[in-house]
Motif scaffolding. Structure first.
Motif, PDB file in Angstrom:
ATOM      1  N   ILE A  39       0.826  -1.139   0.017  1.00  0.00           N
ATOM      2  CA  ILE A  39      -0.008   0.022   0.110  1.00  0.00           C
ATOM      3  C   ILE A  39       0.911   1.245   0.149  1.00  0.00           C
ATOM      4  O   ILE A  39       1.803   1.191   0.733  1.00  0.00           O
ATOM      5  CB  ILE A  39      -0.906  -0.053   1.222  1.00  0.00           C
ATOM      6  N   THR A  40       0.444   2.227  -0.555  1.00  0.00           N
ATOM      7  CA  THR A  40       1.227   3.409  -0.846  1.00  0.00           C
ATOM      8  C   THR A  40       0.559   4.746  -0.359  1.00  0.00           C
ATOM      9  O   THR A  40      -0.597   4.306   0.145  1.00  0.00           O
ATOM     10  CB  THR A  40       1.744   3.626  -2.221  1.00  0.00           C
ATOM     11  N   PHE A  41       0.744   5.923  -0.696  1.00  0.00           N
ATOM     12  CA  PHE A  41       0.071   7.133  -0.355  1.00  0.00           C
ATOM     13  C   PHE A  41       0.020   7.954  -1.587  1.00  0.00           C
ATOM     14  O   PHE A  41       1.199   8.097  -2.034  1.00  0.00           O
ATOM     15  CB  PHE A  41       0.480   7.674   0.996  1.00  0.00           C
ATOM     16  N   ILE A  42      -0.910   8.796  -1.632  1.00  0.00           N
ATOM     17  CA  ILE A  42      -1.160   9.960  -2.363  1.00  0.00           C
ATOM     18  C   ILE A  42      -1.375  11.066  -1.632  1.00  0.00           C
ATOM     19  O   ILE A  42      -2.673  11.257  -1.548  1.00  0.00           O
ATOM     20  CB  ILE A  42      -1.923   9.577  -3.783  1.00  0.00           C
ATOM     21  N   GLY A  43      -0.384  11.962  -1.232  1.00  0.00           N
ATOM     22  CA  GLY A  43      -1.070  13.090  -0.168  1.00  0.00           C
ATOM     23  C   GLY A  43      -1.452  14.379  -1.036  1.00  0.00           C
ATOM     24  O   GLY A  43      -2.000  15.154  -0.374  1.00  0.00           O
ATOM     25  N   SER A  44      -1.131  14.427  -2.279  1.00  0.00           N
ATOM     26  CA  SER A  44      -1.417  15.540  -3.018  1.00  0.00           C
ATOM     27  C   SER A  44      -1.641  15.217  -4.655  1.00  0.00           C
ATOM     28  O   SER A  44      -1.222  14.225  -4.884  1.00  0.00           O
ATOM     29  CB  SER A  44      -0.568  16.850  -2.844  1.00  0.00           C
ATOM     30  N   ASN A  45      -1.937  16.314  -5.406  1.00  0.00           N
ATOM     31  CA  ASN A  45      -2.304  15.919  -6.876  1.00  0.00           C
ATOM     32  C   ASN A  45      -0.769  15.969  -7.387  1.00  0.00           C
ATOM     33  O   ASN A  45      -0.765  15.527  -8.585  1.00  0.00           O
ATOM     34  CB  ASN A  45      -2.961  17.139  -7.279  1.00  0.00           C
ATOM     35  N   LYS A  46       0.129  16.320  -6.669  1.00  0.00           N
ATOM     36  CA  LYS A  46       1.480  16.411  -7.194  1.00  0.00           C
ATOM     37  C   LYS A  46       1.904  14.794  -7.611  1.00  0.00           C
ATOM     38  O   LYS A  46       2.715  14.597  -8.503  1.00  0.00           O
ATOM     39  CB  LYS A  46       2.539  16.874  -6.298  1.00  0.00           C
ATOM     40  N   TYR A  47       1.406  13.764  -6.790  1.00  0.00           N
ATOM     41  CA  TYR A  47       1.891  12.460  -7.092  1.00  0.00           C
ATOM     42  C   TYR A  47       0.793  11.568  -7.825  1.00  0.00           C
ATOM     43  O   TYR A  47       1.127  10.468  -8.215  1.00  0.00           O
ATOM     44  CB  TYR A  47       2.054  11.722  -5.663  1.00  0.00           C
ATOM     45  N   VAL A  48      -0.377  12.270  -8.356  1.00  0.00           N
ATOM     46  CA  VAL A  48      -1.305  11.488  -9.105  1.00  0.00           C
ATOM     47  C   VAL A  48      -0.520  10.812 -10.284  1.00  0.00           C
ATOM     48  O   VAL A  48      -0.840   9.668 -10.745  1.00  0.00           O
ATOM     49  CB  VAL A  48      -2.382  12.310  -9.399  1.00  0.00           C
ATOM     50  N   LYS A  49       0.461  11.537 -10.956  1.00  0.00           N
ATOM     51  CA  LYS A  49       1.040  11.122 -12.241  1.00  0.00           C
ATOM     52  C   LYS A  49       1.686   9.946 -12.090  1.00  0.00           C
ATOM     53  O   LYS A  49       1.946   9.067 -12.959  1.00  0.00           O
ATOM     54  CB  LYS A  49       1.842  12.074 -12.766  1.00  0.00           C
TER      55      LYS A  49
END
Length: 331
Positions: A39-49
């Motif tokens: 499992i990972t994390f996407i804290g903001s739209n910066k990491y969506v890519k």
């Protein structure tokens, strides 16, 4: 190895489950390094890519992130991704090193020392005269606790740490490897003939509150007189210097390589960025933030953010940097 379903993890986190995955989760990992059982994390739209190429089967996402997880993948939407990840990291946290015996036979413990119940004392530890250890204290190998020091319940002290005489340590603290508590403060004055330096005796102590964590190779010096004080809940990074007679309020944060000179006072909730330095006899009031690499020469108002060397209001400092950059470009 522990493993959990996405539903089991969400029952702990209590977020909003989006999508589903049949894959078991065996550990957390960064989004670009994760495999299909992580499992990972996407804290903001910066990491969506990075999500489309990531192999992770699941991720914690911030409420402001709006992508869909995809086939056999799931998101747990939460208000604070970092706190959610902290809970999951705790699930997979490996146990601490095991003591074969509670008190190792090579430990040297003075006959006047008082040792609480369920304490663990590792090989080659030294505990001096009239030391008091509360219940559940853990001293890993090669820790020294000198005379008349008091350590509260459930405090953990890692190898190489030295706690000098007459210090008072609270409960539930963690001192990482090679921490120095209570060494002499740095006090010298020129002699009358001007040919040498005279050492000023440091006769005070260090008082540390409850739930304080101090990183590896950090130093908290004893006071010249009275006490150097670290308040409840303070978190101090590696390689931090706290000089004699400094006082830290509750829940302050000091990042690595930062330092307080003598007699600095921090209010509650002060944040000191990495490599920042604070001049002696300076007060930084509650809720203030000092940016990384800054040099604080004067008192800082409550809630204010300062930056630069010498430190000033962060907005003014940023404007100054922009102006200087424009001057350089126009030359």
């Amino acid at each position: 190895m522990a493993s959990y379903s996405i539903s089991e993890i969400n029952n702990i986190i209590k977020g909003e489950l989006i999508g589903n995955t049949t894959l078991s989760i065996e550990s957390p990992e960064e989004i670009q390094k994760a495999n299909s059982n992580q499992i990972t994390f996407i804290g903001s739209n910066k990491y969506v890519k990075f999500w489309a190429e990531s192999k992770a089967c699941a991720a914690f996402i911030d409420y402001n992130v709006t992508i869909s997880p995809g086939d056999n993948r799931a998101f747990i939407k939460v208000k604070n991704v970092d706190l959610a990840m902290a809970k999951v990291l705790d699930l997979f946290n490996l146990p601490s090193p095991v003591f074969d015996t509670n008190i190792h036979p090579t430990a040297v413990i003075h006959e006047t020392a008082k040792i609480g119940t369920d304490c663990k004392i590792g090989a080659n530890c030294y505990i001096g005269k009239d030391v008091e250890l509360g219940n559940g204290v853990v001293l890993y190998p090669n820790v020294c606790v000198f005379d008349e020091t008091i350590i509260g319940n459930n405090t953990i002290v890692w190898s190489g740490t030295i706690i000098r005489e007459r210090c008072i340590i609270g409960s539930h603290c963690i001192f990482h490897t090679n921490v120095s508590i209570g060494a002499d403060g740095f006090g010298y004055r020129p002699s009358e003939d001007g040919r040498q330096l005279v050492k000023i005796p440091q006769i005070g102590n260090v008082i540390i509150g409850n739930y304080v964590e101090i990183g590896a190779n950090s130093c908290v010096d004893r006071a010249k007189f009275s006490s150097t004080i670290i308040g409840d809940g303070c978190k101090i990074d590696n390689l931090v210097q706290i000089a004699h007679n400094s006082i830290m309020g509750r829940s302050c944060i000091m990042a690595g390589h930062s330092g307080l000179a003598g007699s600095v006072t921090l209010g509650d909730g002060v944040i000191i960025g990495g490599s920042a330095s604070i001049k002696d006899h300076t007060t930084i009031h509650s809720g203030a933030t000092v940016g990384a690499g800054s040099g604080v020469m004067n008192d800082v108002e409550a809630g204010k953010t300062v930056l630069g060397y010498p430190a000033q209001d962060a907005r003014d400092m940023l404007k100054e940097w922009v102006a200087v950059r424009r001057l350089v470009k126009n030359q």
